[in-house]
Design an enzyme around this catalytic site. Structure first.
Site, mmCIF file in Angstrom:
data_model
loop_
_atom_site.group_PDB
_atom_site.id
_atom_site.type_symbol
_atom_site.label_atom_id
_atom_site.label_comp_id
_atom_site.label_asym_id
_atom_site.label_seq_id
_atom_site.Cartn_x
_atom_site.Cartn_y
_atom_site.Cartn_z
ATOM 1 C CE1 TYR A 75 -4.167 1.854 0.567
ATOM 2 C CE2 TYR A 75 -2.589 3.414 1.500
ATOM 3 C CZ TYR A 75 -3.853 3.142 0.988
ATOM 4 O OH TYR A 75 -4.785 4.140 0.898
ATOM 5 C CG PHE A 127 -7.745 16.133 -25.386
ATOM 6 C CD1 PHE A 127 -7.941 15.545 -26.625
ATOM 7 C CD2 PHE A 127 -8.042 15.392 -24.251
ATOM 8 C CE1 PHE A 127 -8.411 14.235 -26.733
ATOM 9 C CE2 PHE A 127 -8.500 14.084 -24.348
ATOM 10 C CZ PHE A 127 -8.684 13.505 -25.595
ATOM 11 C CB THR A 128 -12.592 15.972 -25.004
ATOM 12 O OG1 THR A 128 -11.719 14.852 -24.832
ATOM 13 C CG2 THR A 128 -12.950 16.121 -26.480
ATOM 14 C CG ASP A 218 -1.848 16.455 -22.852
ATOM 15 O OD1 ASP A 218 -1.231 15.366 -22.758
ATOM 16 O OD2 ASP A 218 -3.069 16.525 -23.058
ATOM 17 C CE LYS A 261 -4.640 8.697 -24.950
ATOM 18 N NZ LYS A 261 -5.364 8.840 -23.678
ATOM 19 N NE ARG A 385 -12.225 13.399 -30.783
ATOM 20 C CZ ARG A 385 -11.995 13.054 -29.507
ATOM 21 N NH1 ARG A 385 -10.797 12.673 -29.119
ATOM 22 N NH2 ARG A 385 -12.947 13.090 -28.603
ATOM 23 C CG PHE A 452 -16.806 12.697 -27.379
ATOM 24 C CD1 PHE A 452 -16.548 13.790 -26.568
ATOM 25 C CD2 PHE A 452 -15.958 11.619 -27.320
ATOM 26 C CE1 PHE A 452 -15.456 13.788 -25.704
ATOM 27 C CE2 PHE A 452 -14.867 11.609 -26.469
ATOM 28 C CZ PHE A 452 -14.624 12.701 -25.651
HETATM 29 O O1 PLI Z 1 -7.819 9.038 -21.400
HETATM 30 P P1 PLI Z 1 -6.965 9.565 -20.308
HETATM 31 O O2 PLI Z 1 -7.743 10.056 -19.160
HETATM 32 O O3 PLI Z 1 -5.876 8.638 -19.908
HETATM 33 O O4 PLI Z 1 -6.167 10.817 -20.937
HETATM 34 C C1 PLI Z 1 -6.788 11.991 -21.290
HETATM 35 C C2 PLI Z 1 -6.047 12.630 -22.432
HETATM 36 C C3 PLI Z 1 -5.329 13.760 -22.203
HETATM 37 N N1 PLI Z 1 -4.663 14.374 -23.221
HETATM 38 C C4 PLI Z 1 -4.673 13.898 -24.487
HETATM 39 C C5 PLI Z 1 -3.937 14.621 -25.547
HETATM 40 C C6 PLI Z 1 -5.380 12.749 -24.770
HETATM 41 O O5 PLI Z 1 -5.374 12.277 -26.021
HETATM 42 C C7 PLI Z 1 -6.116 12.084 -23.727
HETATM 43 C C8 PLI Z 1 -6.934 10.977 -24.000
HETATM 44 N N2 PLI Z 1 -7.203 10.623 -25.236
HETATM 45 C C9 PLI Z 1 -8.020 9.684 -25.671
HETATM 46 C C10 PLI Z 1 -8.838 8.842 -24.767
HETATM 47 C C11 PLI Z 1 -8.109 9.504 -27.100
HETATM 48 O O6 PLI Z 1 -8.860 8.614 -27.558
HETATM 49 O O7 PLI Z 1 -7.426 10.249 -27.811
#
Ligand code: PLI
Length: 488
Positions: A75, A127-128, A218, A261, A385, A452
């Site tokens: 933990y 970004f969303t 980011d 990513k 998008r 979305f």
């Molecule tokens: O999906 P998260 O919560 O791990 O990350 C959010 C996020 C932040 N910044 C950017 C540039 C992203 O592309 C992003 C998440 N993107 C997704 C889920 C996508 O499908 O592009």
């Protein structure tokens, strides 16, 4: 070596495979209907090739799978946290690491700590999730990306660049005291995975320092951006990807990261910063929302896999093959005359729905309709998008609107083969040939946040016959009643 040697090939062989299945067309039509014409609401079992996102959909390496076994699930004070911290310091260079379960959790903590109501956040395109967390904390986002980013046909090699005049105007208008930070994304997602140049980032950083404003990076696709700098920015061809990543990060003060990513894991993220006081506050906040500061919502094994992924993703052969595969698909479509965003991006190929289904007006969600049509044609899942993703201004309730109306075909890392890319291209070309029969959608359910993901739609009853050519119109009339009236 032959002069005709191909520029890249996958630097791995495949050890484990997962079977794919495909519904027939009536099955796909039923699945689409059930999903409210939103590809996010499809069951993955009903999808053949899944290009919804590159987020958490990557294939881990044997070394990452092996690392899972040495995860320390304590933990507090987990050994795996320290392994992850070493990897983050080595590659990204930030002093403090606060793990989170994914990127938006890092955005939440950062926004709550740095933003006060009435603040302004300039950034190189929204970004969303990032903008939503800024808004929930009381700020408004102002886009300062260069104009070229909003033109799918403009071939500027660094469409993610900040327009320094726009940034200066925001500072002059609102005052530096209302700007807690400038939000800089690498490989800008919403305009097609477009990089920014180091030359531009150096200028932004100099301006920010003169004004005493922080830069929050980011870093989600920083490695992909670094690869584009390596390829296209004068003076960087001989620099390693790791060196370029480090140079980018050193020009910024802190970062939010979705490790799902670049970092090649299925779950995970972090907040990283150089400022001791900010880090202390973030460590305190993460306990409230995520978990103790040495795991932040992750299992020890997740942190081990991330530590390995962070080092793997800066390997030149890896990133060359990753972006090379995206280019392979992009070129197939370009050669067939399909309207895509140019230059081809780093994490996916983006269809320009404004030109692809030019007969559909923005109110009938052209990109959403096109994504639905591609699924119907072949079981390939893509995503919108455009105006749906852009959402609404929380203050006025008005649609933000979007100059770009795109369908994103996002390629997971190390998952699909070249033949899969051929199948995707064949389907898109098929849909393009029959594009005039695609009808628009109306939204029947709109969630309050990030609509979305969960919005539902229904097809408009009739093809906009008035806008079809006479031959097309005959086809539409002959089979009236069906949504997709293309010849079979
Ligand atoms: O999906 P998260 O919560 O791990 O990350 C959010 C996020 C932040 N910044 C950017 C540039 C992203 O592309 C992003 C998440 N993107 C997704 C889920 C996508 O499908 O592009």
């Amino acid at each position: 070596m032959s002069a005709r040697k191909r520029p890249w090939a996958e630097p791995f062989k495949i050890k484990v495979v997962e079977s794919l299945s495909m519904l027939d067309r009536p099955g796909r039509a039923a699945a689409l209907e059930q999903a409210g014409f939103n590809t996010f609401l499809l069951r993955s079992d009903d999808v053949y090739i899944d290009l919804l996102t590159d987020s958490g959909t990557n294939a881990m390496s044997d070394r990452q799978w092996a690392a899972l076994m040495i995860g320390d699930e304590a933990y507090a004070g987990s050994r795996s946290f320290f392994h992850l911290q070493d990897a983050v310091r080595e590659i990204y260079g930030y002093k403090h690491l606060i793990p989170t379960h994914q990127g938006r959790a890092a955005e939440h903590i950062l926004s709550q700590l740095l933003i006060k109501p009435g603040d302004i956040i300039p950034g190189n395109m929204y970004f969303t999730t990032t903008r939503l967390h800024q808004e929930l904390a009381g700020a408004s986002f102002v886009d300062v990306i260069i104009d070229e980013a909003n033109d799918p046909q403009n071939e500027h090699p660094f469409k993610g660049n900040v327009d320094l005049d726009k940034l200066q105007a925001v500072i002059d208008n609102f005052g530096a005291h209302r700007i807690p930070y400038i939000c800089i994304a690498t490989a800008v997602n919403m305009c097609g995975g477009q990089p920014l140049s180091l030359q531009n980032l150096k200028a932004v950083s100099a301006l920010a320092r003169r004004q005493g404003i922080r830069i929050v990076h980011d870093a989600t696709r920083c490695v992909e951006n670094a690869y584009m700098i390596h390829n296209n920015e004068p003076g960087y061809a001989d620099r390693s990807i790791a060196e370029i990543v480090r140079e980018i990060c050193d020009l910024t003060d802190m970062c939010t990261m979705s490790s799902k990513k670049d970092n090649l894991v299925n779950i995970g993220g972090f907040l990283a910063a150089n400022d001791d006081e900010f880090a202390e506050q973030a460590r305190n906040m993460v306990v409230v929302y995520e978990g103790l500061h040495t795991y932040g919502g992750l299992a020890g094994r997740d942190m081990e896999a991330m530590a390995v992924g962070i080092r793997e993703c800066v390997d030149l052969e890896h990133i060359k093959a990753r972006v090379g595969q995206v280019y392979y698909l992009g070129r197939l479509l370009e050669e067939a005359g399909i309207p895509i965003v140019k230059p081809i991006g780093t994490h996916g190929v983006f269809l320009d729905a404004k030109r692809f289904v030019g007969h559909l007006s923005p109110e009938v969600f052209p990109a959403q309709a096109l994504a639905a049509e591609i699924y119907l044609d072949s079981g390939v899942r893509t995503m919108e998008r455009g105006i749906v993703s852009a959402g609404r201004d929380p203050k006025s309730g008005r649609n933000y609107g979007s100059e770009l109306e795109l369908v994103r075909m996002t390629i997971p890392r190390r998952v699909y083969t070249q033949a899969h890319m051929d199948v995707v291209a064949e389907s898109v070309i098929e849909v393009y040939d029959h594009r005039r029969w695609i009808t628009g959608l109306e939204m029947t359910f709109e969630p309050k946040f990030l609509r979305f993901f969960q919005a539902r739609f229904r097809p408009l009853a009739t093809t906009p016959v008035a806008q079809l050519t006479s031959t097309d119109a005959q086809g539409a009339t002959a089979s009236s009643g069906a949504r997709h009236r293309r010849p079979t």
